[in-house]
Every structure is written in C-alpha cells, then in structure tokens.
Design a protein around this motif. Structure first.
Motif, PDB file in Angstrom:
ATOM      1  N   ILE A  52       0.838  -1.199   0.000  1.00  0.00           N
ATOM      2  CA  ILE A  52       0.000   0.000   0.000  1.00  0.00           C
ATOM      3  C   ILE A  52       0.873   1.248   0.000  1.00  0.00           C
ATOM      4  O   ILE A  52       0.611   2.208  -0.735  1.00  0.00           O
ATOM      5  N   ALA A  53       1.928   1.248   0.811  1.00  0.00           N
ATOM      6  CA  ALA A  53       2.832   2.394   0.865  1.00  0.00           C
ATOM      7  C   ALA A  53       3.464   2.652  -0.500  1.00  0.00           C
ATOM      8  O   ALA A  53       3.544   3.799  -0.955  1.00  0.00           O
ATOM      9  N   ASP A  54       3.921   1.587  -1.167  1.00  0.00           N
ATOM     10  CA  ASP A  54       4.516   1.735  -2.498  1.00  0.00           C
ATOM     11  C   ASP A  54       3.501   2.319  -3.477  1.00  0.00           C
ATOM     12  O   ASP A  54       3.819   3.236  -4.251  1.00  0.00           O
ATOM     13  N   ASP A  55       2.281   1.809  -3.451  1.00  0.00           N
ATOM     14  CA  ASP A  55       1.228   2.288  -4.350  1.00  0.00           C
ATOM     15  C   ASP A  55       0.940   3.761  -4.103  1.00  0.00           C
ATOM     16  O   ASP A  55       0.890   4.584  -5.040  1.00  0.00           O
ATOM     17  N   LEU A  56       0.745   4.146  -2.830  1.00  0.00           N
ATOM     18  CA  LEU A  56       0.444   5.536  -2.507  1.00  0.00           C
ATOM     19  C   LEU A  56       1.589   6.472  -2.897  1.00  0.00           C
ATOM     20  O   LEU A  56       1.367   7.579  -3.399  1.00  0.00           O
ATOM     21  N   LEU A  57       2.812   6.019  -2.681  1.00  0.00           N
ATOM     22  CA  LEU A  57       3.971   6.846  -3.034  1.00  0.00           C
ATOM     23  C   LEU A  57       4.070   7.039  -4.547  1.00  0.00           C
ATOM     24  O   LEU A  57       4.406   8.130  -5.018  1.00  0.00           O
ATOM     25  N   ARG A  58       3.782   5.985  -5.314  1.00  0.00           N
ATOM     26  CA  ARG A  58       3.845   6.130  -6.769  1.00  0.00           C
ATOM     27  C   ARG A  58       2.731   7.033  -7.291  1.00  0.00           C
ATOM     28  O   ARG A  58       2.926   7.770  -8.252  1.00  0.00           O
ATOM     29  N   HIS A 126      11.866  14.232  -5.390  1.00  0.00           N
ATOM     30  CA  HIS A 126      13.103  13.558  -4.991  1.00  0.00           C
ATOM     31  C   HIS A 126      12.895  12.796  -3.678  1.00  0.00           C
ATOM     32  O   HIS A 126      13.317  11.628  -3.541  1.00  0.00           O
ATOM     33  N   ARG A 127      12.203  13.416  -2.719  1.00  0.00           N
ATOM     34  CA  ARG A 127      11.937  12.769  -1.436  1.00  0.00           C
ATOM     35  C   ARG A 127      11.033  11.549  -1.623  1.00  0.00           C
ATOM     36  O   ARG A 127      11.269  10.487  -1.045  1.00  0.00           O
ATOM     37  N   THR A 128      10.002  11.710  -2.450  1.00  0.00           N
ATOM     38  CA  THR A 128       9.067  10.616  -2.693  1.00  0.00           C
ATOM     39  C   THR A 128       9.749   9.458  -3.399  1.00  0.00           C
ATOM     40  O   THR A 128       9.536   8.290  -3.056  1.00  0.00           O
ATOM     41  N   SER A 129      10.585   9.760  -4.381  1.00  0.00           N
ATOM     42  CA  SER A 129      11.328   8.705  -5.081  1.00  0.00           C
ATOM     43  C   SER A 129      12.248   7.966  -4.122  1.00  0.00           C
ATOM     44  O   SER A 129      12.410   6.737  -4.220  1.00  0.00           O
ATOM     45  N   GLY A 130      12.832   8.695  -3.179  1.00  0.00           N
ATOM     46  CA  GLY A 130      13.677   8.057  -2.173  1.00  0.00           C
ATOM     47  C   GLY A 130      12.903   7.116  -1.278  1.00  0.00           C
ATOM     48  O   GLY A 130      13.393   6.036  -0.908  1.00  0.00           O
ATOM     49  N   LEU A 131      11.662   7.486  -0.946  1.00  0.00           N
ATOM     50  CA  LEU A 131      10.827   6.610  -0.114  1.00  0.00           C
ATOM     51  C   LEU A 131      10.409   5.359  -0.884  1.00  0.00           C
ATOM     52  O   LEU A 131      10.342   4.257  -0.313  1.00  0.00           O
ATOM     53  N   ILE A 132      10.115   5.512  -2.179  1.00  0.00           N
ATOM     54  CA  ILE A 132       9.794   4.344  -3.008  1.00  0.00           C
ATOM     55  C   ILE A 132      10.979   3.385  -3.024  1.00  0.00           C
ATOM     56  O   ILE A 132      10.826   2.164  -2.851  1.00  0.00           O
ATOM     57  N   ASP A 133      12.165   3.934  -3.216  1.00  0.00           N
ATOM     58  CA  ASP A 133      13.375   3.093  -3.198  1.00  0.00           C
ATOM     59  C   ASP A 133      13.540   2.402  -1.851  1.00  0.00           C
ATOM     60  O   ASP A 133      13.948   1.228  -1.787  1.00  0.00           O
ATOM     61  N   ALA A 134      13.220   3.111  -0.766  1.00  0.00           N
ATOM     62  CA  ALA A 134      13.373   2.527   0.577  1.00  0.00           C
ATOM     63  C   ALA A 134      12.408   1.359   0.774  1.00  0.00           C
ATOM     64  O   ALA A 134      12.786   0.322   1.344  1.00  0.00           O
ATOM     65  N   VAL A 135      11.150   1.516   0.322  1.00  0.00           N
ATOM     66  CA  VAL A 135      10.183   0.426   0.415  1.00  0.00           C
ATOM     67  C   VAL A 135      10.690  -0.793  -0.346  1.00  0.00           C
ATOM     68  O   VAL A 135      10.676  -1.928   0.158  1.00  0.00           O
TER      69      VAL A 135
END
Length: 294
Positions: A52-58, A126-135
């Motif tokens: 869900i986190a990945d989906d919301l971030l994308r 940039h911050r959001t892309s970093g969170l996607i990478d972290a997930v």
C-alpha cells in the motif's frame, strides 16, 4: 519439503520501527517509518502495508510529475511575458513606462513564485522517489519467494523499459489495419481482432498505479492476445489515464498448441509487478529466430 516462510510483524523499539521476519530484525529507515505512520491507519500486516505504501507513493510521484510538467509550461510562458514587457519598457517613452513598469514587476514576481513552486515540487519528487526506493529495498532485503512480497520482489527486479525487439502501434485499430490477416468481421458488422485472449491486468510500473483503483491494486492496464493466423503475440494497453498502445511481442509463434500452453502457464504471474516484461522476455526467447535475438 516446502520451505518455511517466516512470519512478518512490526515492532516499535527505542531505535525506531523494526520489521521482524522470523528471527531477523530489520531497522526501517526513519523517513519511511514516518511515512508509514502517516499513510497507514492501522499497520498490522507488513506485506500489505508495504505494498500500500509503495502504491500511494507512486501515485504521489505521478501527481508531482504532472505538476512539474504544468509548472515547466507556465514558467516558459511567464518568462516570455517578462522578456516582452522588458522590451516594451525599453521601447516606450518615459511617460508610457509607468504602466509597463508595474506590469513587469508583477510578471517578475509571478515568475519567481513559479520558480519557487517548481523547486519545491522537485524536492518533493526527490523525497518521494527516495521513499519508493526505501520500500523496495526493504522488500528485496527480506528475500521472500512466496506471497505478495515474493511476487513484488520478482517484479521489481525486472526492467520497466520497452524492450528493443518490441514494435509499437498507437492503437489496436492501427495495428489491425497494418495487416488485414489480423482482423475479422464481427457479427454486428465491425472489424475486430481475430485473436485469442489471455487475460487483462498485465502490469508495467511505468503505467501504474491505476487512479480508479484502491491501493494496492496489483493489476495493470495491459491485455494479452494471440493471433494464430499470423503467429503474433501482442499486448494492448487500455485505461482511462493513458493513450491506447499496442506492443507486438513476438511474430513467429507459429505453433498454436505450444503458444497457448506457454501463455497459459504465465497467467498466474500476472499480478507480479512488470509482468508484461516477463511475458515479453519469455516469448521473445521462445519464438524469436536465433539470428534475430537482441
């Protein structure tokens, strides 16, 4: 004997949020832990929570990219207006400059505002892309081979770009018109593909998530089809937020029995991320003549 899959759970420790996988203890990056706390109402199932986190971030990243495109256009228009007003100010006699001066000041202020908004949008992306990478690093580090996270890990290891051997068409209508053997006449009089259907929902990261579906959707906008008469396998993208597109994946699938068996065997991989790329690679390997392999 089937391998045991460790149970997953969240744990709050002094160091922050921890993901437990059996005896393993994985520290969740602080920024991702903060996002999870804000985005997930009641985090209990780490597998579903992470997807869900990945989906919301994308979704957030797609929105920010759209905002960035809009701002780029507005900055260009506003920059042209500033240049035009500056030229007018130079060309006007002194009595006519006051009005132009005020307009130029307003245009410059708007230009600065747009630049600041664009910078903020870029930082957020940039911050959001970093969170996607972290997930995704967290999921890959778990190294599960079953369940939702096993599907996700396999899919996220695949590329998302269009393979070099794929030929594209802007629509199914264009694809059918390019070779009359691909089409047949429907009972209602229209022209339709003379194809066998192998399911909707095939996925590619670059086309997702689908805005109309709740996260995690685990489905994509691609339909898979086989044309026995021409020996072609193609995928059709149909959704509300992107233009229609056809990918011709293979054109030497001349053994219908073998082709049907192969495509059917891939059906249970549909929900994996980038499952369309799995199909593309598999059929290319299976049906492309050796001399044409890329």
């Amino acid at each position: 004997m089937k391998a045991y899959r460790p149970e997953l759970s969240w744990q709050h420790a002094e160091s922050g949020l921890v993901l437990r996988s059996g005896d393993r203890r994985i520290d969740v990056p602080a920024a991702l832990a903060t996002h999870l706390a804000a985005a997930i109402d009641d985090p209990r199932d780490p597998a579903e929570d992470l997807l869900i986190a990945d989906d919301l971030l994308r979704r957030r990243a797609n929105s920010l990219r759209a905002c960035a495109r809009r701002l780029t256009s507005e900055i260009s228009t506003c920059g042209d207006r500033v240049s035009d007003l500056a030229r007018q100010w130079i060309e006007h006699r002194w009595r006519g400059r006051r009005k132009v001066r005020h307009q130029l000041a307003d245009a410059k202020a708007e230009f600065r505002r747009l630049l600041a908004e664009a910078e903020h949008t870029s930082d957020e992306l940039h911050r959001t892309s970093g969170l996607i990478d972290a997930v995704r690093r967290l999921v890959l580090d778990l190294d599960h081979d079953e369940g939702l996270l096993g599907d996700a890990a396999r899919g996220w290891r695949r590329p998302t770009t269009q393979p070099a051997w794929v030929t594209t068409f802007n629509s199914e209508e264009e694809f059918l018109a390019a070779d009359p053997r691909r089409a047949t006449r429907a009972v209602w009089g229209g022209t339709i593909a003379d194809a066998e259907y192998f399911g909707d929902g095939w996925r590619r990261d670059d086309d997702e998530p689908l805005p109309e579906l709740e996260p995690p959707a685990l489905t994509g906008p691609w339909q898979l089809n086989y044309l026995p008469r021409t020996g072609e396998i193609y995928a059709l993208r149909r959704c509300d937020h992107l233009p229609e597109q056809v990918w011709l994946l293979a054109d030497h699938a001349d053994d219908p029995s073998r082709t049907r068996s192969l495509l059917s065997s891939l059906g249970n991989r549909r929900r994996e991320p980038n499952s369309l790329l799995l199909v593309a690679t598999t059929v290319h390997t299976a049906f492309c003549p050796a001399g044409r392999r890329d």
